[in-house]
Design a protein around this motif. Structure first.
Motif, mmCIF file in Angstrom:
data_model
loop_
_atom_site.group_PDB
_atom_site.id
_atom_site.type_symbol
_atom_site.label_atom_id
_atom_site.label_comp_id
_atom_site.label_asym_id
_atom_site.label_seq_id
_atom_site.Cartn_x
_atom_site.Cartn_y
_atom_site.Cartn_z
ATOM 1 N N GLU A 1 52.954 5.163 214.230
ATOM 2 C CA GLU A 1 53.754 3.951 214.170
ATOM 3 C C GLU A 1 53.023 2.798 214.856
ATOM 4 O OE1 GLU A 1 58.148 2.240 215.538
ATOM 5 O OE2 GLU A 1 57.794 4.409 215.490
ATOM 6 N N PHE A 2 52.390 3.090 215.982
ATOM 7 C CA PHE A 2 51.616 2.046 216.664
ATOM 8 C C PHE A 2 50.452 1.580 215.790
ATOM 9 C CE2 PHE A 2 47.907 0.941 219.280
ATOM 10 C CZ PHE A 2 48.411 -0.179 219.919
ATOM 11 N N ALA A 3 49.738 2.529 215.196
ATOM 12 C CA ALA A 3 48.551 2.193 214.406
ATOM 13 C C ALA A 3 48.882 1.424 213.142
ATOM 14 C CB ALA A 3 47.794 3.464 214.043
ATOM 15 N N SER A 4 50.066 1.657 212.575
ATOM 16 C CA SER A 4 50.373 1.106 211.254
ATOM 17 C C SER A 4 51.405 -0.016 211.260
ATOM 18 C CB SER A 4 50.871 2.223 210.327
ATOM 19 O OG SER A 4 52.049 2.820 210.843
ATOM 20 N N GLN A 5 52.163 -0.174 212.367
ATOM 21 C CA GLN A 5 53.255 -1.140 212.348
ATOM 22 C C GLN A 5 53.270 -2.106 213.525
ATOM 23 O OE1 GLN A 5 57.112 0.704 211.520
ATOM 24 N NE2 GLN A 5 56.097 2.437 210.574
ATOM 25 N N SER A 6 52.422 -1.912 214.519
ATOM 26 C CA SER A 6 52.443 -2.790 215.686
ATOM 27 C C SER A 6 51.678 -4.082 215.403
ATOM 28 C CB SER A 6 51.829 -2.088 216.899
ATOM 29 O OG SER A 6 50.421 -2.022 216.769
ATOM 30 N N SER A 7 51.692 -4.983 216.376
ATOM 31 C CA SER A 7 51.000 -6.268 216.232
ATOM 32 C C SER A 7 49.485 -6.112 216.178
ATOM 33 C CB SER A 7 51.379 -7.197 217.383
ATOM 34 O OG SER A 7 51.089 -6.600 218.630
ATOM 35 N N VAL A 8 48.986 -4.929 216.514
ATOM 36 C CA VAL A 8 47.549 -4.680 216.383
ATOM 37 C C VAL A 8 47.104 -4.860 214.934
ATOM 38 C CG1 VAL A 8 45.864 -2.793 216.402
ATOM 39 C CG2 VAL A 8 47.257 -3.234 218.424
ATOM 40 N N VAL A 9 47.972 -4.509 213.997
ATOM 41 C CA VAL A 9 47.609 -4.655 212.582
ATOM 42 C C VAL A 9 47.453 -6.129 212.217
ATOM 43 C CG1 VAL A 9 48.186 -3.999 210.216
ATOM 44 C CG2 VAL A 9 48.838 -2.509 212.102
ATOM 45 N N ASP A 10 48.200 -7.022 212.875
ATOM 46 C CA ASP A 10 48.017 -8.458 212.650
ATOM 47 C C ASP A 10 46.595 -8.875 213.024
ATOM 48 O OD1 ASP A 10 50.680 -8.709 211.892
ATOM 49 O OD2 ASP A 10 51.346 -9.326 213.881
ATOM 50 N N TYR B 1 44.404 9.086 205.959
ATOM 51 C CA TYR B 1 43.102 8.566 205.546
ATOM 52 C C TYR B 1 43.225 7.745 204.266
ATOM 53 C CZ TYR B 1 38.196 8.868 203.948
ATOM 54 O OH TYR B 1 36.924 8.596 203.498
ATOM 55 N N GLN B 2 42.678 6.525 204.302
ATOM 56 C CA GLN B 2 42.671 5.593 203.173
ATOM 57 C C GLN B 2 44.047 5.016 202.851
ATOM 58 O OE1 GLN B 2 39.341 4.899 201.225
ATOM 59 N NE2 GLN B 2 39.191 5.293 203.412
ATOM 60 N N SER B 3 45.008 5.163 203.750
ATOM 61 C CA SER B 3 46.329 4.566 203.523
ATOM 62 C C SER B 3 46.238 3.042 203.594
ATOM 63 C CB SER B 3 47.324 5.047 204.586
ATOM 64 O OG SER B 3 47.597 6.417 204.446
ATOM 65 N N ILE B 4 46.858 2.362 202.651
ATOM 66 C CA ILE B 4 46.961 0.906 202.694
ATOM 67 C C ILE B 4 48.145 0.552 203.591
ATOM 68 C CG2 ILE B 4 47.333 -1.202 201.364
ATOM 69 C CD1 ILE B 4 44.638 0.133 200.843
ATOM 70 N N ILE B 5 47.870 -0.115 204.707
ATOM 71 C CA ILE B 5 48.959 -0.439 205.642
ATOM 72 C C ILE B 5 49.334 -1.919 205.603
ATOM 73 C CG2 ILE B 5 48.506 1.507 207.164
ATOM 74 C CD1 ILE B 5 47.030 -0.354 209.006
ATOM 75 N N ARG B 6 48.555 -2.718 204.924
ATOM 76 C CA ARG B 6 48.901 -4.109 204.644
ATOM 77 C C ARG B 6 48.353 -4.480 203.274
ATOM 78 N NH1 ARG B 6 49.802 -7.541 209.283
ATOM 79 N NH2 ARG B 6 51.427 -6.432 210.433
ATOM 80 N N GLY B 7 49.117 -5.261 202.542
ATOM 81 C CA GLY B 7 48.627 -5.758 201.263
ATOM 82 C C GLY B 7 48.604 -4.681 200.196
ATOM 83 N N LYS B 8 47.537 -4.684 199.407
ATOM 84 C CA LYS B 8 47.477 -3.781 198.246
ATOM 85 C C LYS B 8 46.102 -3.140 198.146
ATOM 86 C CE LYS B 8 46.261 -7.578 195.079
ATOM 87 N NZ LYS B 8 46.021 -8.551 196.171
#
Length: 295
Positions: free
Chosen positions: A91-100, A254-261
């Motif tokens: 959840e931290f890796a894929s949804q936190s502000s770090v992804v911004d 692995y290879q999951s798109i967490i933002r965009g397409k």
């Protein structure tokens, strides 16, 4: 995406000056960036990991332990793929502000690559020798980067990340030895080709994050202090960066798109990239490779 295209996108978390600094120097340090609420969750989760490690007697593809690790005194070097181990990490890796932050540096389409939790235990946590990351997991372009989070305060005595500014613009170095064995670091005879005296130490308070490009030369010293240095690491790339080889540390994300397409076209950088060994027989960690633990 190319750098000028990325910089033309509106920033979410970084200033334009910070983005330009990253592309010029190959790294960033954002002090006390992660909120205390996240730190509390991740510290509690990590303490559970340490408790679980008491049952581990030998290193394997998930647990990497020091030689003097015991049930009474656990000494972890690494937990591989923590995102697979506990949902709090993912959840931290894929949804936190770090992804911004990552989006500001690779573009709006962000792909996850892998994660690891390096402990660098107190009173002797091992050094990491000079290396670049991309030779471990080559891609069609050099957008991949790694974000590190200090779960606790990290000062000079604890072996913080060391980076050489602008070294991502140098050539890629050979990470094989004279016997053509993969060792995962630059041989001491080759270190005259870069200026180690110009290294910058990325120490920081708890919640600080480090970001370094996959081509950047980096290392860290031993931790001989009385405090551990758990560093949570997540690697990402632009969606148009395609891996040439399997990831050495497999993950269900692995290879999951967490933002965009997802990308429909791969972007290819004309600069060549060294190819690592075939990891299909298993991979331990950079620590065991660099310390020549081949058993």
């Amino acid at each position: 995406m190319k750098i000028d295209q990325i910089l033309s996108q509106p920033a979410l978390a970084l200033t334009q000056e910070q983005r330009e600094f990253y592309f010029e120097n190959g790294y960033l340090l954002l002090e006390e960036f992660v909120a205390e609420s996240w730190l509390k969750r991740l510290r509690e989760t990590t303490q559970q990991v340490v408790e679980q490690s008491r049952q581990i007697e030998f290193s394997d593809t998930i647990w990497d332990i020091e030689a003097n690790h015991t049930r009474e005194e656990p000494r972890l070097r690494r937990l591989t793929s923590p995102n697979d181990h506990d949902s709090n990490y993912w959840e931290f890796a894929s949804q936190s502000s770090v992804v911004d932050v990552v989006q500001d540096l690779v573009g709006p389409d962000v792909k996850f690559h892998h994660s690891k939790l390096n402990f660098k235990w107190q009173r002797g946590g091992e050094e990491v020798k000079w290396h670049q990351d991309i030779q471990f997991w080559p891609h069609t372009n050099y957008s991949p980067l790694t974000v590190g989070l200090y779960l606790y305060d990290c000062d000079s005595s604890q072996g913080p990340l060391l980076v050489i500014p602008k070294s991502h613009k140098l050539e890629l170095f050979n990470l094989y030895n004279e016997k053509d064995e993969w060792v995962g670091h630059i041989d001491s005879s080759e270190q005259h080709r870069f200026d180690e005296s110009g290294a910058v130490e990325l120490a920081g308070k708890a919640g600080s994050i480090t970001i370094h490009n996959s081509r950047l030369l980096h290392a860290s010293k031993r931790n001989d202090s009385e405090e551990g240095r758990p560093l949570l690491l997540n690697a990402y790339s632009s969606a148009d960066a395609m891996p040439y080889t399997p990831v050495p540390t497999p993950s269900k994300y692995y290879q999951s798109i967490i933002r965009g397409k997802a990308a429909r076209w791969a972007q290819h950088d004309p600069q060549p990239c060294q190819i690592p060994p075939d990891w299909s027989a298993g991979y331990s960690s950079i620590f065991s490779l660099q310390q020549n633990e081949r058993g």
